[in-house]
Design an enzyme around this catalytic site. Structure first.
Site, mmCIF file in Angstrom:
data_model
loop_
_atom_site.group_PDB
_atom_site.id
_atom_site.type_symbol
_atom_site.label_atom_id
_atom_site.label_comp_id
_atom_site.label_asym_id
_atom_site.label_seq_id
_atom_site.Cartn_x
_atom_site.Cartn_y
_atom_site.Cartn_z
ATOM 1 N N GLU A 163 35.244 59.309 14.934
ATOM 2 C CA GLU A 163 35.801 60.250 15.896
ATOM 3 C C GLU A 163 37.125 59.796 16.506
ATOM 4 O O GLU A 163 38.030 60.611 16.709
ATOM 5 C CB GLU A 163 34.777 60.522 17.002
ATOM 6 C CG GLU A 163 33.481 61.129 16.494
ATOM 7 C CD GLU A 163 33.696 62.469 15.786
ATOM 8 O OE1 GLU A 163 34.786 63.040 15.872
ATOM 9 O OE2 GLU A 163 32.740 62.937 15.127
ATOM 10 N N HIS A 198 41.795 67.722 12.923
ATOM 11 C CA HIS A 198 40.747 66.735 13.225
ATOM 12 C C HIS A 198 39.662 66.757 12.146
ATOM 13 O O HIS A 198 39.263 65.700 11.626
ATOM 14 C CB HIS A 198 40.157 67.061 14.600
ATOM 15 C CG HIS A 198 39.070 66.137 15.049
ATOM 16 N ND1 HIS A 198 39.271 65.140 15.978
ATOM 17 C CD2 HIS A 198 37.754 66.055 14.699
ATOM 18 C CE1 HIS A 198 38.136 64.488 16.179
ATOM 19 N NE2 HIS A 198 37.204 65.028 15.410
ATOM 20 N N GLU A 199 39.192 67.951 11.799
ATOM 21 C CA GLU A 199 38.082 68.046 10.855
ATOM 22 C C GLU A 199 38.494 67.694 9.423
ATOM 23 O O GLU A 199 37.720 67.069 8.689
ATOM 24 C CB GLU A 199 37.472 69.451 10.895
ATOM 25 C CG GLU A 199 36.922 69.851 12.257
ATOM 26 C CD GLU A 199 35.918 68.856 12.811
ATOM 27 O OE1 GLU A 199 35.132 68.289 12.023
ATOM 28 O OE2 GLU A 199 35.914 68.635 14.035
ATOM 29 N N HIS A 251 38.593 64.076 9.020
ATOM 30 C CA HIS A 251 37.245 63.540 8.831
ATOM 31 C C HIS A 251 36.843 63.486 7.362
ATOM 32 O O HIS A 251 35.934 62.719 7.001
ATOM 33 C CB HIS A 251 36.231 64.431 9.550
ATOM 34 C CG HIS A 251 35.874 63.983 10.927
ATOM 35 N ND1 HIS A 251 35.526 62.689 11.239
ATOM 36 C CD2 HIS A 251 35.791 64.684 12.096
ATOM 37 C CE1 HIS A 251 35.240 62.606 12.526
ATOM 38 N NE2 HIS A 251 35.398 63.806 13.081
ATOM 39 N N GLY A 301 31.837 72.784 18.573
ATOM 40 C CA GLY A 301 33.212 73.139 18.269
ATOM 41 C C GLY A 301 33.446 73.185 16.782
ATOM 42 O O GLY A 301 33.893 74.191 16.241
ATOM 43 N N ALA A 302 33.096 72.088 16.085
ATOM 44 C CA ALA A 302 33.281 72.032 14.634
ATOM 45 C C ALA A 302 32.482 70.861 14.084
ATOM 46 O O ALA A 302 32.107 69.945 14.818
ATOM 47 C CB ALA A 302 34.758 71.893 14.279
ATOM 48 N N GLU A 304 32.309 68.326 10.426
ATOM 49 C CA GLU A 304 33.088 67.935 9.247
ATOM 50 C C GLU A 304 32.296 67.833 7.961
ATOM 51 O O GLU A 304 32.643 67.017 7.071
ATOM 52 C CB GLU A 304 33.748 66.574 9.513
ATOM 53 C CG GLU A 304 32.808 65.384 9.696
ATOM 54 C CD GLU A 304 32.388 65.111 11.124
ATOM 55 O OE1 GLU A 304 31.911 64.004 11.409
ATOM 56 O OE2 GLU A 304 32.533 66.017 11.969
ATOM 57 N N ASN A 305 31.244 68.636 7.757
ATOM 58 C CA ASN A 305 30.496 68.596 6.497
ATOM 59 C C ASN A 305 31.466 68.483 5.321
ATOM 60 O O ASN A 305 32.407 69.271 5.209
ATOM 61 C CB ASN A 305 29.676 69.874 6.334
ATOM 62 C CG ASN A 305 28.881 70.223 7.566
ATOM 63 O OD1 ASN A 305 28.122 69.417 8.074
ATOM 64 N ND2 ASN A 305 29.075 71.441 8.063
#
Length: 897
Positions: free
Chosen positions: A353, A330-331, A334, A294-295, A297-298
């Site tokens: 998470e 969400h990302e 992060h 989905g994604a 978070e780099n």
């Protein structure tokens, strides 16, 4: 009827024992952090130069690693997987390098370098070669269609344990280091990494060398390397340069993501009190390869499957619009929880998470209040409660021994239970104290690692409350409690008083707790410290809080003329069971309660049904009472449970009547909404409409099926005639009843689609076909080259979920080895359970466990056990509840002979 005390009394007496003392987790200490690598050496800085060859699907690279040896060593052990080491040397003196003999261990995923070193700073130089795959693990290529033909992009996915596939490294989250990254790529490609480009140099061979600025100290799983023929939409917020990066032809769909990012970055900068620390934040839309994740978070270079980042108002739906905002939230959260502060080891994954889930929902709700995100999050919480009640659950904090177990930790407990517990804790401590605690946590641990104990210490310092005492049970124990609420004293009618007056002084409530379980009679008895919100139904906006620390306590009766209600607003992570009198009174008042309180009554009732402590007809009765509800969140819950009951009815004699009842129930809200959006209608109505259409089509509503077919025909002639919000449900209904001709039209649409969202819609419609021959044709696509690797991995489970559980399972058993080869290591353990759990027949559970035992390592059995447990549960519910459900439906629906 609502869950009652009488039905649960016997169960309660078994489960009311007090647990032993909990051993709260310790604050972060490097030496005490779990892991597989020895803690004798720590990398401080990597200088990486990587040159991928897209045609050959290989990479060549060098790494110069500055490390600090903490104790005398005779060897260095770091991680490497699917790499060939061409040379290794100690270069403390660059003029006299000491050659080392590398020793690779594929089973342990390690590289050992025999060398005697004293404590202090040392430098390694490594040259290596690697591979480029098509799955998102390490380096991968993603093929995507464009108007000018198919093209390739290059990317990486490192979390949880795949950085070691790209370069030799200390690939555990506690080993933070800075990175200087150089990427050599074809000259026409744009290269992207965590930090801005410092310079680009043409190499004269059709290649260019791209050098990026040094990163802050960060975990290896956050490194990102991308290259492609990208398009960008750019902006700025609070001094941070923002880019949404897409593949060719998708730039116009990036504007919404850019605006969402601006709003979210401003919100988080303010909330955390620590500003986003990097000079830029890129977000990349990957066409196919991120379907599993989905994604990701780099830090400074977040990557998404493009359906989670891009939104086209002309072709997208309200659900798509909301999902994009929520996923970005969400990302971006992060970037603080996970990147700036990183869990020390995977046993604390929830610090990443669970917090990103909670913070993402909180921010999205604050910035889009009309979406009612916290009310709708009730369904996510219900999913966590359902899993946490079964014997295969685990504590939020769980031991993690290896890479396979780290993959399995990315589950509902870490995400949704983590989010739900944090919301309950925030409500108890107060929003201001909770925010102040998080700010303190960030200040103390930025650019470092942490454990849950560090978080509790910061929240305790900010709130002045004993957070460790409250929280340890929720994170260190599995499961959750049910609170039994009973009246003590006079009757309910006697206790009721005029508005604003107090109840008689002899009136009180007794609160008792026990562990709530489903299909787990041998569960260990446990107790929790539970912040229970209580209020009279006439005054739900101002609840009181009772902290239940022991097995039972008495509390004052809430003032007001209504009925006492616990878990006000649904913020608690617990079930509530009322005595008969209170339950009957709440049942009579259910239509007057706020949606959040209706939802937790519905959820508790259904959970008691699954546990065999309440009849499913009690839930059906509440559903009937709420048939006139205007609340979209309530209908989302009703639709979900009706779909589950319909799955239990598959191939059962009562299904036709049940579907007729369901269609009649859903007719009222659909009549209110209609097919087409009204001017100025709410976002919630826009989100509900497609779900009602899809459900009514599933349950055989002839008018909906016919209108879907008409709109499909018009769409084929002119796609602009079908609004984006209606495309998924119309295609789903048409696909469900597809003839071969219609199926072929859908297939042509899927193959011609230029965007991932359009492609997925068409394939989803094909996966919905009821015709077994068409379902078999869809399954066969899994083993060909038409579907991307990650879409193929989803295909079999999708067909199984559309009433072909047996057909899909037999396909999976016949092709297990080939299917598993096409699955990422990250998704491997959950792959077969994801297919099998479409069944509600108990023998399938045994088949699943046997197949996993035969085909996968022992670590995969934990996920198989979860899937098998769910299958057995629904098999038991089906056998126990369908006779009563059929009788209940028969009283309300008369079918023609």
């Amino acid at each position: 009827m609502l869950p009652t005390l009488r039905a649960a009394r016997a169960v309660f007496l078994v489960c009311c024992l007090l647990p032993g003392a909990l051993l709260a987790e310790k604050p972060f200490a490097f030496a005490a952090t779990p892991g597989q690598l020895p803690k004798t050496a720590v990398p401080r800085h990597y200088a990486l130069r990587l040159q991928p060859d897209l045609a050959a699907r290989t990479t060549a690279g060098t790494a110069t690693i500055e490390l600090e040896v903490l104790a005398p060593v005779t060897e260095l052990v770091l991680n490497a997987l699917d790499l060939e080491i061409d040379s290794a040397a100690l270069v403390d003196n660059p003029a006299a390098p000491l050659a080392l003999t590398p020793r690779l261990d594929p089973g342990r995923q390690t590289l050992t370098l025999p060398v005697t070193l004293a404590p202090g700073r040392h430098t390694l130089a490594l040259a290596f070669r690697g591979r480029i795959g098509t799955q998102a693990e390490g380096f991968f290529v993603d093929k995507y269609p464009t108007p000018s033909g198919d093209k390739l992009m290059l990317g990486t996915q490192m979390e949880p344990t795949d950085a070691r596939r790209v370069f030799p490294c200390w690939d555990e989250p506690v080993y933070r280091a800075t990175y200087d990254i150089t990427l050599v790529v074809p000259a026409p490609l744009m290269a992207v990494s965590n930090m801005p480009v410092v310079r680009e140099t043409a190499l004269g061979t059709g290649l260019k060398e791209v050098v990026f600025a040094r990163t802050p100290a960060m975990a290896s799983y956050l490194v990102a390397l991308y290259a492609g023929e990208f398009e960008t939409v750019e902006g700025e917020q609070d001094g941070v340069q923002l880019r949404i990066i897409t593949t060719e032809g998708k730039r116009a769909s990036a504007a919404y993501a850019l605006e969402a990012t601006r709003r979210l970055l401003a919100y988080f900068n303010d909330y955390f009190g620590v500003r986003y620390p990097l000079p830029k934040l890129d977000q990349l839309a990957v066409p196919n390869a991120f379907a599993t994740f989905g994604a990701m978070e780099n830090w400074g270079a977040i990557t998404y499957i493009d359906t989670a980042l891009l939104y086209d108002p002309a072709t997208g739906s309200q659900a798509n619009r909301e999902a994009v905002f929520e996923t970005i939230a969400h990302e971006v959260a992060h970037q603080w929880f996970g990147d700036l502060v990183t869990m020390a080891w995977w046993d604390n994954l929830w610090l990443n998470e669970g917090f990103a889930s909670w913070m993402g929902t909180k921010a999205t709700d604050a910035l889009n209040p009309d979406w009612q995100l916290w009310v709708r999050a009730s369904e996510e919480k219900e999913g966590a409660l359902a899993l946490d009640a079964r014997r295969t659950t685990h504590p939020i904090l769980q031991p993690i021994a290896n890479e396979s177990q780290a993959n399995d930790a990315f589950d509902t407990i870490s995400y949704q239970k983590g989010q739900a517990f944090l919301r309950m804790l925030e409500a108890y401590l107060g929003e201001t104290a909770f925010r102040d605690g998080l700010r303190l946590y960030m200040q103390r641990h930025q650019y470092s690692s942490s454990t849950t104990a560090d978080l509790w210490a910061a929240l305790g310092a900010a709130s002045g409350k004993p957070v460790v005492e409250l929280a340890a049970g929720w994170t260190e124990q599995p499961g959750f409690p049910v609170v039994l609420v009973s009246a003590v004293g006079a009757s309910l009618a006697d206790a009721r008083a005029p508005t604003g007056s107090a109840p008689p002084p002899n009136r009180s409530l007794r609160l008792e707790q026990s562990r709530f379980t489903v299909n787990d009679p041998a569960a260990t008895p446990l107790t929790w410290n539970i912040p229970i919100t209580l209020a009279d139904t006439a005054h739900l906006s101002a609840p009181g809080v009772a902290l239940l620390k022991d097995r039972a306590m008495e509390v004052p009766w809430p003032a007001g003329p209504g009925t006492p209600k616990a878990n006000v607003g649904g913020t608690g992570f617990y079930r509530v069971l009322y005595d008969d009198t209170l339950a009957d009174a709440l049942c009579r008042e259910v239509t007057t309660l706020p949606p959040a309180d209706q939802l937790n009554l519905l959820g508790d009732t259904w959970a008691l049904c699954e546990a065999g402590r309440q009849s499913a007809t009690a839930w059906l009765g509440l559903a009937e009472q709420l048939r006139a509800s205007p609340s979209q969140p309530v209908w989302e819950h009703l639709l979900g449970k009706i779909a589950l009951l319909d799955r239990l009815q598959l191939n059962q004699p009562g299904r036709r009547a049940f579907q007729a009842w369901a269609a009649r129930l859903l007719a009222a809200p659909f009549a209110r909404l209609g097919w087409d959006a009204a001017p100025g209608e709410s976002s919630l109505d826009a989100a509900l409409r497609p779900k009602l259409i899809a459900a009514l089509g599933t349950y055989g509503d002839r008018a909906v099926i016919d209108e879907s077919a008409r709109r499909w025909s018009a769409f084929l002639a002119d796609p602009a005639t079908l609004p984006g919000n209606l495309r998924a449900p119309v295609l789903a209904v048409v696909g469900r009843y597809a003839t071969r001709e219609t199926y072929d039209q859908l297939h042509a649409l899927a193959r011609a689609a230029r965007t991932t969202v359009e492609k997925r819609r068409a394939y989803a419609a094909m996966q919905a076909a009821l015709d077994p021959a068409l379902a078999a044709a869809t399954l066969a696509l899994t083993l060909g080259d038409e579907l991307s690797a990650t879409e193929a991995a989803r295909n079999v489970a999708a067909v199984a979920a559309n009433e072909h559980a047996d057909l899909a399972w037999e396909f999976a058993r016949a092709h297990t080895d080939e299917l598993l080869k096409r699955t990422t290591f990250f998704g491997r353990n959950a792959y077969l359970p994801g297919i099998a759990r479409a069944s509600t027949d108990a023998p399938r559970a045994d088949e699943l466990e046997a197949l996993v035992r035969a085909k996968l390592p022992a670590d995969a059995l934990a996920e198989a056990a979860k899937g098998a447990d769910l299958i057995r549960l629904y098999a038991a519910v089906k056998q126990r509840e369908l006779p009563a459900i059929d009788a209940w439906v028969k009283q309300r629906v008369q079918l023609p002979e």
